[in-house]
Design a protein around this motif. Structure first.
Motif, mmCIF file in Angstrom:
data_model
loop_
_atom_site.group_PDB
_atom_site.id
_atom_site.type_symbol
_atom_site.label_atom_id
_atom_site.label_comp_id
_atom_site.label_asym_id
_atom_site.label_seq_id
_atom_site.Cartn_x
_atom_site.Cartn_y
_atom_site.Cartn_z
ATOM 1 N N ALA A 1 0.927 -1.218 0.137
ATOM 2 C CA ALA A 1 0.086 0.093 -0.009
ATOM 3 C C ALA A 1 1.143 1.296 0.019
ATOM 4 O O ALA A 1 0.459 2.164 -0.580
ATOM 5 N N ASP A 2 2.148 1.235 0.496
ATOM 6 C CA ASP A 2 3.080 2.330 0.612
ATOM 7 C C ASP A 2 3.675 2.478 -0.860
ATOM 8 O O ASP A 2 4.322 3.596 -0.925
ATOM 9 N N TYR A 3 3.689 1.604 -1.642
ATOM 10 C CA TYR A 3 4.344 1.607 -2.645
ATOM 11 C C TYR A 3 3.704 1.542 -3.954
ATOM 12 O O TYR A 3 3.851 0.943 -5.053
ATOM 13 N N VAL A 4 2.427 2.123 -4.218
ATOM 14 C CA VAL A 4 1.498 2.173 -5.228
ATOM 15 C C VAL A 4 2.232 3.020 -6.242
ATOM 16 O O VAL A 4 2.682 4.142 -6.012
ATOM 17 N N GLY A 5 2.307 2.338 -7.519
ATOM 18 C CA GLY A 5 3.128 3.276 -8.534
ATOM 19 C C GLY A 5 4.403 3.020 -8.603
ATOM 20 O O GLY A 5 5.016 3.173 -9.377
ATOM 21 N N ARG A 6 4.929 2.215 -7.187
ATOM 22 C CA ARG A 6 6.456 2.077 -7.237
ATOM 23 C C ARG A 6 6.688 0.675 -6.935
ATOM 24 O O ARG A 6 7.556 0.238 -5.962
ATOM 25 N N GLU A 7 5.722 -0.305 -7.518
ATOM 26 C CA GLU A 7 5.798 -1.994 -6.862
ATOM 27 C C GLU A 7 7.139 -2.271 -7.504
ATOM 28 O O GLU A 7 7.836 -3.371 -6.755
ATOM 29 N N GLU A 8 7.777 -2.135 -8.559
ATOM 30 C CA GLU A 8 9.090 -2.360 -8.758
ATOM 31 C C GLU A 8 10.246 -2.149 -7.820
ATOM 32 O O GLU A 8 10.912 -3.119 -7.115
ATOM 33 N N GLU A 9 10.220 -1.030 -7.116
ATOM 34 C CA GLU A 9 11.202 -0.538 -6.179
ATOM 35 C C GLU A 9 10.947 -1.414 -4.945
ATOM 36 O O GLU A 9 11.966 -2.221 -4.208
ATOM 37 N N ARG A 10 9.659 -1.578 -4.576
ATOM 38 C CA ARG A 10 9.569 -2.564 -3.396
ATOM 39 C C ARG A 10 9.630 -3.937 -3.597
ATOM 40 O O ARG A 10 10.367 -4.609 -2.789
#
Length: 77
Positions: free
Chosen positions: A58-67
């Protein structure tokens, strides 16, 4: 002697490392907002559980690759 793994490092004020000292895993998280936080785990599953909660999807919406890269780095240890 212990082995140090770098999970991520954006600069000298924002990084996360894991030190393996025998069976103990020490996670050091440094960020410019909170300074240094240190977490000690006695098992790999315990550390991975912490990582999954610390780096919630939930904290990485739009940054799933980073997570996903962060979690993958934890799993390689």
């Amino acid at each position: 002697m212990f082995k140090k793994h770098q999970i991520y490092k954006t600069d000298k004020y924002n990084m996360l490392t894991v030190e393996v000292q025998g069976k103990t895993l020490i996670v050091r998280e440094i960020n410019e907002q909170w300074g240094e936080e240190c977490h000690t785990f006695v098992s790999r599953p315990e550390m991975l559980h912490w990582a999954e909660n610390r780096f919630r999807l939930a904290d990485y919406v739009g940054r799933e690759e980073e997570r996903n890269a962060i979690i993958a780095s934890f799993k390689e240890i």
